[in-house]
Design a protein around this motif. Structure first.
Motif, PDB file in Angstrom:
ATOM      1  N   PHE A   4      -7.466  14.452  -7.430  1.00 55.82           N
ATOM      2  CA  PHE A   4      -8.353  13.316  -7.197  1.00 55.82           C
ATOM      3  C   PHE A   4      -9.292  13.567  -6.021  1.00 55.82           C
ATOM      4  O   PHE A   4      -8.864  14.050  -4.970  1.00 55.82           O
ATOM      5  CB  PHE A   4      -7.544  12.055  -6.903  1.00 55.82           C
ATOM      6  CG  PHE A   4      -6.845  11.487  -8.096  1.00 55.82           C
ATOM      7  CD1 PHE A   4      -7.524  10.683  -8.992  1.00 55.82           C
ATOM      8  CD2 PHE A   4      -5.495  11.759  -8.325  1.00 55.82           C
ATOM      9  CE1 PHE A   4      -6.880  10.145 -10.096  1.00 55.82           C
ATOM     10  CE2 PHE A   4      -4.844  11.233  -9.422  1.00 55.82           C
ATOM     11  CZ  PHE A   4      -5.532  10.433 -10.317  1.00 55.82           C
ATOM     12  N   ALA A   5     -10.539  13.221  -6.207  1.00 55.95           N
ATOM     13  CA  ALA A   5     -11.461  13.112  -5.078  1.00 55.95           C
ATOM     14  C   ALA A   5     -11.336  11.730  -4.462  1.00 55.95           C
ATOM     15  O   ALA A   5     -11.376  11.569  -3.241  1.00 55.95           O
ATOM     16  CB  ALA A   5     -12.896  13.355  -5.534  1.00 55.95           C
ATOM     17  N   VAL A   6     -11.191  10.715  -5.312  1.00 56.28           N
ATOM     18  CA  VAL A   6     -10.978   9.336  -4.878  1.00 56.28           C
ATOM     19  C   VAL A   6      -9.907   8.737  -5.772  1.00 56.28           C
ATOM     20  O   VAL A   6      -9.979   8.847  -6.999  1.00 56.28           O
ATOM     21  CB  VAL A   6     -12.267   8.490  -4.996  1.00 56.28           C
ATOM     22  CG1 VAL A   6     -11.997   7.059  -4.546  1.00 56.28           C
ATOM     23  CG2 VAL A   6     -13.403   9.099  -4.186  1.00 56.28           C
ATOM     24  N   CYS A   7      -8.908   8.103  -5.168  1.00 55.86           N
ATOM     25  CA  CYS A   7      -7.852   7.465  -5.947  1.00 55.86           C
ATOM     26  C   CYS A   7      -7.527   6.104  -5.345  1.00 55.86           C
ATOM     27  O   CYS A   7      -7.011   6.019  -4.219  1.00 55.86           O
ATOM     28  CB  CYS A   7      -6.594   8.337  -5.977  1.00 55.86           C
ATOM     29  SG  CYS A   7      -5.324   7.695  -7.088  1.00 55.86           S
ATOM     30  N   ARG A   8      -7.814   5.060  -6.088  1.00 54.30           N
ATOM     31  CA  ARG A   8      -7.519   3.699  -5.640  1.00 54.30           C
ATOM     32  C   ARG A   8      -6.156   3.279  -6.176  1.00 54.30           C
ATOM     33  O   ARG A   8      -5.850   3.502  -7.344  1.00 54.30           O
ATOM     34  CB  ARG A   8      -8.613   2.727  -6.114  1.00 54.30           C
ATOM     35  CG  ARG A   8      -9.963   3.009  -5.485  1.00 54.30           C
ATOM     36  CD  ARG A   8     -11.062   2.111  -6.061  1.00 54.30           C
ATOM     37  NE  ARG A   8     -12.330   2.365  -5.396  1.00 54.30           N
ATOM     38  CZ  ARG A   8     -13.161   3.334  -5.734  1.00 54.30           C
ATOM     39  NH1 ARG A   8     -12.852   4.152  -6.737  1.00 54.30           N
ATOM     40  NH2 ARG A   8     -14.293   3.519  -5.084  1.00 54.30           N
ATOM     41  N   ILE A   9      -5.381   2.645  -5.305  1.00 52.05           N
ATOM     42  CA  ILE A   9      -4.042   2.189  -5.650  1.00 52.05           C
ATOM     43  C   ILE A   9      -4.053   0.669  -5.777  1.00 52.05           C
ATOM     44  O   ILE A   9      -4.576  -0.025  -4.901  1.00 52.05           O
ATOM     45  CB  ILE A   9      -3.014   2.606  -4.583  1.00 52.05           C
ATOM     46  CG1 ILE A   9      -3.079   4.117  -4.316  1.00 52.05           C
ATOM     47  CG2 ILE A   9      -1.620   2.166  -4.990  1.00 52.05           C
ATOM     48  CD1 ILE A   9      -2.680   4.979  -5.476  1.00 52.05           C
ATOM     49  N   ALA A  10      -3.502   0.153  -6.843  1.00 53.11           N
ATOM     50  CA  ALA A  10      -3.458  -1.299  -7.049  1.00 53.11           C
ATOM     51  C   ALA A  10      -2.092  -1.679  -7.618  1.00 53.11           C
ATOM     52  O   ALA A  10      -1.819  -1.505  -8.819  1.00 53.11           O
ATOM     53  CB  ALA A  10      -4.566  -1.748  -7.994  1.00 53.11           C
ATOM     54  N   ASN A  11      -1.216  -2.151  -6.737  1.00 54.32           N
ATOM     55  CA  ASN A  11       0.084  -2.649  -7.178  1.00 54.32           C
ATOM     56  C   ASN A  11       0.514  -3.765  -6.238  1.00 54.32           C
ATOM     57  O   ASN A  11      -0.171  -4.042  -5.240  1.00 54.32           O
ATOM     58  CB  ASN A  11       1.108  -1.499  -7.258  1.00 54.32           C
ATOM     59  CG  ASN A  11       1.423  -0.863  -5.910  1.00 54.32           C
ATOM     60  OD1 ASN A  11       1.719  -1.554  -4.940  1.00 54.32           O
ATOM     61  ND2 ASN A  11       1.367   0.474  -5.848  1.00 54.32           N
ATOM     62  N   GLU A  14       7.352   2.923   3.553  1.00 54.32           N
ATOM     63  CA  GLU A  14       7.494   2.066   2.368  1.00 54.32           C
ATOM     64  C   GLU A  14       6.168   1.974   1.605  1.00 54.32           C
ATOM     65  O   GLU A  14       6.139   2.048   0.369  1.00 54.32           O
ATOM     66  CB  GLU A  14       7.943   0.670   2.803  1.00 54.32           C
ATOM     67  CG  GLU A  14       8.093  -0.316   1.657  1.00 54.32           C
ATOM     68  CD  GLU A  14       8.402  -1.733   2.134  1.00 54.32           C
ATOM     69  OE1 GLU A  14       8.625  -2.599   1.286  1.00 54.32           O
ATOM     70  OE2 GLU A  14       8.395  -1.944   3.363  1.00 54.32           O
ATOM     71  N   LEU A  15       5.073   1.832   2.326  1.00 51.34           N
ATOM     72  CA  LEU A  15       3.763   1.735   1.681  1.00 51.34           C
ATOM     73  C   LEU A  15       3.396   3.034   0.971  1.00 51.34           C
ATOM     74  O   LEU A  15       2.868   3.018  -0.147  1.00 51.34           O
ATOM     75  CB  LEU A  15       2.694   1.376   2.716  1.00 51.34           C
ATOM     76  CG  LEU A  15       2.776  -0.023   3.320  1.00 51.34           C
ATOM     77  CD1 LEU A  15       1.773  -0.170   4.475  1.00 51.34           C
ATOM     78  CD2 LEU A  15       2.501  -1.087   2.254  1.00 51.34           C
ATOM     79  N   VAL A  16       3.665   4.165   1.621  1.00 48.66           N
ATOM     80  CA  VAL A  16       3.366   5.459   0.997  1.00 48.66           C
ATOM     81  C   VAL A  16       4.186   5.634  -0.269  1.00 48.66           C
ATOM     82  O   VAL A  16       3.662   6.060  -1.317  1.00 48.66           O
ATOM     83  CB  VAL A  16       3.618   6.609   1.991  1.00 48.66           C
ATOM     84  CG1 VAL A  16       3.566   7.958   1.277  1.00 48.66           C
ATOM     85  CG2 VAL A  16       2.607   6.570   3.126  1.00 48.66           C
ATOM     86  N   ARG A  17       5.461   5.305  -0.230  1.00 50.56           N
ATOM     87  CA  ARG A  17       6.317   5.441  -1.419  1.00 50.56           C
ATOM     88  C   ARG A  17       5.813   4.561  -2.553  1.00 50.56           C
ATOM     89  O   ARG A  17       5.807   4.972  -3.723  1.00 50.56           O
ATOM     90  CB  ARG A  17       7.760   5.090  -1.070  1.00 50.56           C
ATOM     91  CG  ARG A  17       8.463   6.165  -0.244  1.00 50.56           C
ATOM     92  CD  ARG A  17       9.821   5.702   0.258  1.00 50.56           C
ATOM     93  NE  ARG A  17      10.535   6.786   0.961  1.00 50.56           N
ATOM     94  CZ  ARG A  17      11.577   6.600   1.739  1.00 50.56           C
ATOM     95  NH1 ARG A  17      12.053   5.370   1.955  1.00 50.56           N
ATOM     96  NH2 ARG A  17      12.162   7.629   2.318  1.00 50.56           N
ATOM     97  N   ALA A  18       5.361   3.361  -2.208  1.00 52.58           N
ATOM     98  CA  ALA A  18       4.831   2.470  -3.243  1.00 52.58           C
ATOM     99  C   ALA A  18       3.534   3.006  -3.821  1.00 52.58           C
ATOM    100  O   ALA A  18       3.265   2.876  -5.014  1.00 52.58           O
ATOM    101  CB  ALA A  18       4.610   1.075  -2.657  1.00 52.58           C
TER     102      ALA A  18
END
Length: 543
Positions: free
Chosen positions: A221-228, A267-271
């Protein structure tokens, strides 16, 4: 407050630079290349471990190529060649919401000798700039804090404190350059206010170490957005796939920085990665503000602001670091000319006159792009969004260091022009075209520009060349002279058409590659004309 502080100092230097981030190191590198002795101090123990800025545009690489670091940068960036995905996912290991491939960058071979964008993070760029600056003689001191700068009519005196030992020394400099960032102390010490929208959001960057090979599943990924439910942010990874950065937004009133403990960050990184129990080592956290701000002035007496100290640009578009490096390049040649006695001190006033309008216009462009990305565009300003190449190549300077064509109407031109339409007008970057050199090499017009102003004359303009050499001998001004057909030859494009002059005309190009003046044809008394031009551009008539 001004006072006589010339006695009792322990270190002296022509230029003192504060802040060894990307822009501060670039400032040091450009000064070193110009042979300007200086001292660069940085309060942190070393270069940044945070990726921060990402990517350098071709115009910025032109500047860095001239000082000998582009090859090392491209080598360092080789591992990122396949990082071409733009994605939105629930987590790296989880479902994809949308993943697309970033289009290939536009071919800029017709406007620049540097044909690619550098995809590399600030923490990987800084050591390369540092190494080259030191090779050229820079004195760079980490773990050193600047305190109590005081300027008078002749210079600046400050205290330097070693953060490890507490030892203090006084330093005396003729000029001070503040590259100490958006929250640096020098601008505030000077009482220079900032204008603009202000803080847009508060962010925290979490740098971590973890094995991302499995969750990435072969993707890059050059850009990866996380949404959870736990993370709404951006996740970046390096080319080793064992180091990453997670950027999240927070509200400092309800979710202070102190709440981001190593445990919570883990915790945030794991999520974000989507692997419960993933072994994670949090290396560092960095709170920062996404903002749109420009200093009301870029200079105060003998003190100059560059980079984030002068302007804070929203990261959309990737303009911040590039604009800051271009600030440094603009200022470095002017300081070098003044310190060598080639220019009058009034030349330094053109730094603010040239770079502040560019900073203001670039902040506006980034803000427009941010509005469009967040769905808040759609207004009349959308038509004012300039493409990236225009923002990086197409700005124009209007200052005493430029002599505009007589027919030019002030204020008629837009902030940014399509670089393919630039035609040698004073105040614009000289057009790139390939020329044949006498030794059989092919060189760009930009490669002809070195540490001195360059007079480039047409094929039948021997009078301008003779006049330039005579003026240089008589005045002591260091001046390079190149004549088409004698020193270089045309290849595919007409140099005369590209620069807007006839075969008897000439163009004066500044050391930053910008056209200072042009004569479309021969003129009576070329020596007198050229001496007046050089005195004006270099502020020698005001020294």
């Amino acid at each position: 407050m001004h006072e006589d502080t010339t006695a009792g100092h322990e270190d002296t230097t022509p230029v003192l630079v504060v802040g060894a981030g990307l822009v501060g190191l670039s400032t040091s590198l450009f000064l070193s290349w110009h042979g300007v002795r200086h001292l660069l101090v940085e309060r942190h123990a070393g270069t940044s471990i945070h990726p921060r800025a990402w990517g350098l545009y071709p115009r910025t690489l032109e500047l860095l190529d001239a000082v000998g670091v582009t090859d090392a940068l491209l080598t360092e960036a080789a591992g990122f060649a396949g990082h071409t995905l733009n994605g939105k996912v629930e987590s790296l290991a989880g479902p994809e919401i949308s993943v697309t491939r970033i289009p290939e960058p536009e071919d800029v071979g017709d406007i620049s000798p540097v044909t690619r964008i550098l995809s590399l993070s600030q923490d990987r760029i800084e050591p390369i700039l540092l190494r080259r600056a030191r090779e050229l003689g820079a004195d760079v001191r980490f773990g050193t804090e600047l305190r109590d700068p005081v300027q008078d009519a002749d210079g600046v005196t400050a205290t330097l404190r070693d953060r490890e030992t507490g030892a203090e020394r006084r330093v005396r400099a003729r000029y001070l350059i503040a590259a100490d960032g958006a929250r640096g102390s020098v601008r505030e010490h000077l009482g220079i206010a900032r204008q603009g929208r202000g803080t847009i959001r508060h962010q925290i960057s979490i740098v971590f170490r973890a094995d991302l090979h499995g969750p990435l599943r072969g993707r890059r990924f050059a850009v990866c957005r996380i949404a959870n439910p736990l993370v709404d942010g951006v996740l970046g990874h390096d080319d080793t796939l064992r180091r990453g950065t997670l950027i999240v937004t927070h509200d400092p009133h309800t979710d202070p920085v102190t709440a981001y403990t190593p445990e919570r960050c883990t915790e945030l990184v794991r999520a974000a990665v989507g692997v419960p129990g993933l072994p994670v080592t949090v290396l560092s956290t960095l709170p920062w503000e996404m903002a749109a701000l420009v200093a009301e002035r870029y200079a105060e007496g003998r003190v100059f602001l560059v980079g984030d100290a002068a302007h804070v640009i929203p990261p959309v578009g990737g303009y911040g670091a590039n604009t800051g490096i271009q600030d440094a390049h603009n200022l470095a040649w002017k300081l070098a000319a003044v310190l060598r006695g080639q220019a009058g001190e009034a030349l330094l006033g053109s730094y603010d006159a040239e770079r502040r309008p560019v900073g203001r216009a670039t902040v506006r462009q980034a803000a427009l792009r941010l509005a469009a990305r967040t769905g808040k565009g759609g207004g009349p300003d959308d038509a004012a969004v300039a493409d990236t190449l225009s923002v990086m190549f197409g700005y124009r300077y209007r200052s005493a260091a430029v002599i505009a064509d007589e027919e030019e109407q002030d204020g008629a031109a837009p902030d940014f022009a399509d670089p393919r339409t630039l035609s040698g007008a004073p105040g614009t970057r000289v057009p790139h075209l390939w020329l044949g050199a006498g030794d059989g090499r092919t060189v760009s017009t930009l490669s002809l520009v070195d540490r001195r102003p360059l007079l480039m004359a047409g094929a039948k303009a021997a009078e301008w060349c003779d006049a330039a050499r005579a003026v240089a001998r008589r005045t002591g001004i260091d001046l390079d002279v190149v004549r088409l057909g004698d020193d270089v030859t045309e290849r595919e494009r007409s140099w005369h058409d590209a620069t807007g002059v006839t075969e008897t005309g000439a163009v004066l190009i500044r050391p930053d590659g910008f056209v200072a003046w042009r004569s479309t044809a021969a003129q009576p008394s070329p020596e007198g004309v050229l001496e007046d031009v050089l005195n004006h551009v270099l502020a020698r008539d005001e020294s």
